[in-house]
Design an enzyme around this catalytic site. Structure first.
Site, PDB file in Angstrom:
ATOM      1  N   TYR A 185      21.054  15.447  15.269  1.00  0.00           N
ATOM      2  CA  TYR A 185      21.662  15.991  15.536  1.00  0.00           C
ATOM      3  C   TYR A 185      22.549  16.833  16.887  1.00  0.00           C
ATOM      4  CZ  TYR A 185      23.496  20.832  13.347  1.00  0.00           C
ATOM      5  OH  TYR A 185      24.931  21.439  13.389  1.00  0.00           O
TER       6      TYR A 185
ATOM      7  N   MET B   7      20.298  29.313  16.096  1.00  0.00           N
ATOM      8  CA  MET B   7      20.739  29.023  14.304  1.00  0.00           C
ATOM      9  C   MET B   7      19.667  28.250  14.346  1.00  0.00           C
ATOM     10  SD  MET B   7      19.526  30.790  11.747  1.00  0.00           S
ATOM     11  CE  MET B   7      19.251  30.485  10.172  1.00  0.00           C
ATOM     12  N   GLU B   8      20.393  26.825  14.637  1.00  0.00           N
ATOM     13  CA  GLU B   8      19.816  25.687  14.585  1.00  0.00           C
ATOM     14  C   GLU B   8      19.216  25.170  15.598  1.00  0.00           C
ATOM     15  OE1 GLU B   8      24.852  23.872  14.022  1.00  0.00           O
ATOM     16  OE2 GLU B   8      24.085  24.042  16.454  1.00  0.00           O
ATOM     17  N   ILE B   9      18.185  25.743  16.797  1.00  0.00           N
ATOM     18  CA  ILE B   9      17.638  24.961  17.541  1.00  0.00           C
ATOM     19  C   ILE B   9      16.251  26.041  16.337  1.00  0.00           C
ATOM     20  CG2 ILE B   9      16.025  25.882  19.621  1.00  0.00           C
ATOM     21  CD1 ILE B   9      18.684  25.922  20.951  1.00  0.00           C
TER      22      ILE B   9
END
Length: 168
Positions: free
Chosen positions: A13, A102-104
């Site tokens: 990702y 947020m993704e992390i």
């Protein structure tokens, strides 16, 4: 017997900011290195999978920014995080983006490895990394250097948990 032979089966990702030309220019550089890596099978780049092809510069369905677009984009990214094996984050240390944070955080919550490539115009000695980011990242790369992405073993991502910056 140790299984160290590279297998091109890891789904990456690619988390990145997309707010200015400099950030957008990093994507093809990262993709070139990842596509040459023998342990990478698929790279999911969220901007290649935009809901109804809505983008800042092109919005054929007229939905960009709407609640419909927001919900779809969030859910599509959440699904992609869930089906990915490793996060490679192109992290702009000089222009913090809540979305990539947020993704992390989602990868941390799912106990999935994060390889963070920081970008900064500051000298390493002048920068301080937030401890929540510093301790959540599995592997820190040296700032502004794409080359390790070509040879990194994503089949067996080994931790390098010490950022090249002071941590506060």
């Amino acid at each position: 017997m140790k299984n160290t032979d590279p297998v091109a089966n890891t789904k990456i990702y690619l988390a990145t900011s997309f707010f200015n030309e400099e950030q957008r220019a990093r994507i093809p550089q990262a993709l070139a290195q990842l596509e040459a890596n023998p342990t990478v099978g698929v790279v999911h780049q969220p901007f290649d999978f935009q809901y109804k092809d809505a983008r800042v510069d092109s919005d054929p369905a007229g939905v960009f920014g709407s609640l419909e677009w927001q919900i779809a984009t969030y859910n599509n990214d959440l699904n992609a995080v869930g089906t990915s094996d490793v996060c490679v984050a192109l992290y702009d240390m000089d222009q913090i983006d809540e979305g990539i944070c947020m993704e992390i955080g989602m990868f941390v919550a799912l106990h999935k490895p994060i390889v963070l490539l920081p970008f900064t115009k500051k000298d390493k000695s002048a920068y301080e990394a937030n401890l929540m980011l510093a301790r959540g990242v599995t592997t820190w790369l040296e700032p502004n250097d794409f080359s390790p992405l070509k040879d990194f073993n994503f089949n067996h991502p080994m931790a390098q948990p010490f950022p090249p910056f002071k941590v506060f």
